[in-house]
Write an enzyme that holds these catalytic residues in place. Structure first.
Site: not given
Ligand code: FA5
Length: 333
Positions: A155, A176, A202, A216, A259, A301
């Site tokens: 991140w 997030h 981000r 999110q 997780v 989660a």
């Molecule tokens: C997370 O942010 C974790 N907090 C998710 C999580 C929660 C995992 C609880 C386990 C338990 P990740 O970086 O993959 O994970 O982001 C989750 C979702 O947010 C992605 O699948 C996507 O749909 C969205 N996302 C992430 N980054 C971006 C971005 N730069 N632009 C738009 N959507 C995004």
């Protein structure tokens, strides 16, 4: 003074009044109206005289006088319409077509947040919200990502320009919605079942599926005896409610430090898979960190990307349209 109490006299009055009206215009119209129909006008006087008449005459004379009043009023209205001021004289053209007022509507991302919240609420989740400007403890440390853990690179973070006593930045724009996991559990005894919609930020290059700020929705369920099967069942039911029963869903292993095991979920998109969320069983260290007994309680989660879900639902090809503020795009929804 002429006798005004006979039908003949009414007829004479009618002829005289209508003849005068024929040539009246402008101010003369108003003079005519007060002469015949005004409070002290001639017809008004006639009507007032009716009360003193013998009853049998009163009825027929009264009816004739009232008819005359109507005739004169209508004649006045017709004449006024014919020679009085026209709408055009006032500068207002009432024949022009109207302009349709602009109607506001919800932004497609707001609409999607609401649809997601509605689906999760129906599945027993309670909606809560948390801060966008966050402490690094909640964004990382409480989620089993200590300082210098390589997972912090997952991140790329926007830090707030403030340092602690050791010169380290501690305040950030949350990357997030997961920091709310620890915040909720710290304040609540299990069982817990919450959903957290909100903005995330981000420091990353943008492309068709990545923005530097996006939304999110986090989900968290902790209680005694929650299993991985419940996580899977919840996510499939959620996907069915949001995308319908026909849409293809992919569910596979992934890694997130908070997780164990971890998974992600993707939806078919233009012949490929687009990841919409990360998920998994809450790590025992996260549970212990907020004072829950990991031997007794388990939970799952998930964190999903709202823009990606909106993009999939509406068949949009680029996530950057959402924040571009172009009415040609926004007015389609
Ligand atoms: C997370 O942010 C974790 N907090 C998710 C999580 C929660 C995992 C609880 C386990 C338990 P990740 O970086 O993959 O994970 O982001 C989750 C979702 O947010 C992605 O699948 C996507 O749909 C969205 N996302 C992430 N980054 C971006 C971005 N730069 N632009 C738009 N959507 C995004």
């Amino acid at each position: 003074m002429p006798d005004t109490t006979t039908i003949e006299s009414l007829e004479a009055l009618r002829l005289e009044a209508l003849r005068e009206l024929e040539s009246a215009s402008g101010e003369a119209l108003e003079v005519w109206r007060s002469k015949y129909l005004g409070r002290k006008g001639r017809l008004t006087q006639v009507l007032r005289g009716i009360v003193g008449m013998p009853p049998d005459e009163r009825r027929s004379f009264g009816a004739a006088a009232n008819t005359l009043k109507e005739v004169l009023e209508n004649a006045f209205a017709d004449r006024a319409a014919a020679v009085g001021p026209k709408p055009a004289d006032t500068g207002l053209d009432v024949t022009l077509p109207g302009r349709r007022p602009l109607q506001g509507r919800l932004h497609p991302v707001t609409q999607t947040v609401r649809d997601i919240a509605e689906a999760l609420t129906a599945m027993g989740f309670q909606i809560v919200e948390g801060p966008e400007v966050e402490h690094d403890y909640y964004n990382f440390t409480a989620l089993n990502i200590p300082p210098d853990h390589p997972a912090r690179d997952m991140w790329d973070t926007l830090w707030v320009d403030r340092v602690d006593a050791e010169g380290n930045p501690r305040i950030l724009l949350r990357t997030h919605t997961s920091p709310m996991q620890a915040r909720v559990m710290e304040k609540t005894k299990p069982p817990v079942r919450v959903a957290v919609p909100g903005r995330c930020y981000r420091y990353e290059a943008t492309d068709a599926t990545h923005e530097w700020h996006f939304h999110q929705v986090e989900g968290l369920a902790v209680a005694e005896g929650i299993t991985f099967a419940e996580l899977k069942g919840t996510l499939y039911e959620f996907a069915r409610r949001i995308f319908g029963p026909e849409r293809k869903v992919r569910f596979r292993c992934d890694y997130f430090p908070f997780v164990e095991p971890g998974v992600d979920m993707a939806i078919d998109w233009k012949g490929e898979w687009l990841e919409i969320m990360g998920a998994g069983m809450v790590h025992p260290r996260v549970l212990a960190g907020v004072g829950y007994d990991p031997e007794k309680f388990t939970g799952f989660a998930f964190g999903m990307g709202v823009e990606r879900i909106a993009l999939l639902r509406h068949g949009i090809d680029d996530i950057r349209h959402f924040a571009a503020n172009d009415l040609r795009f926004l007015s389609q929804f």
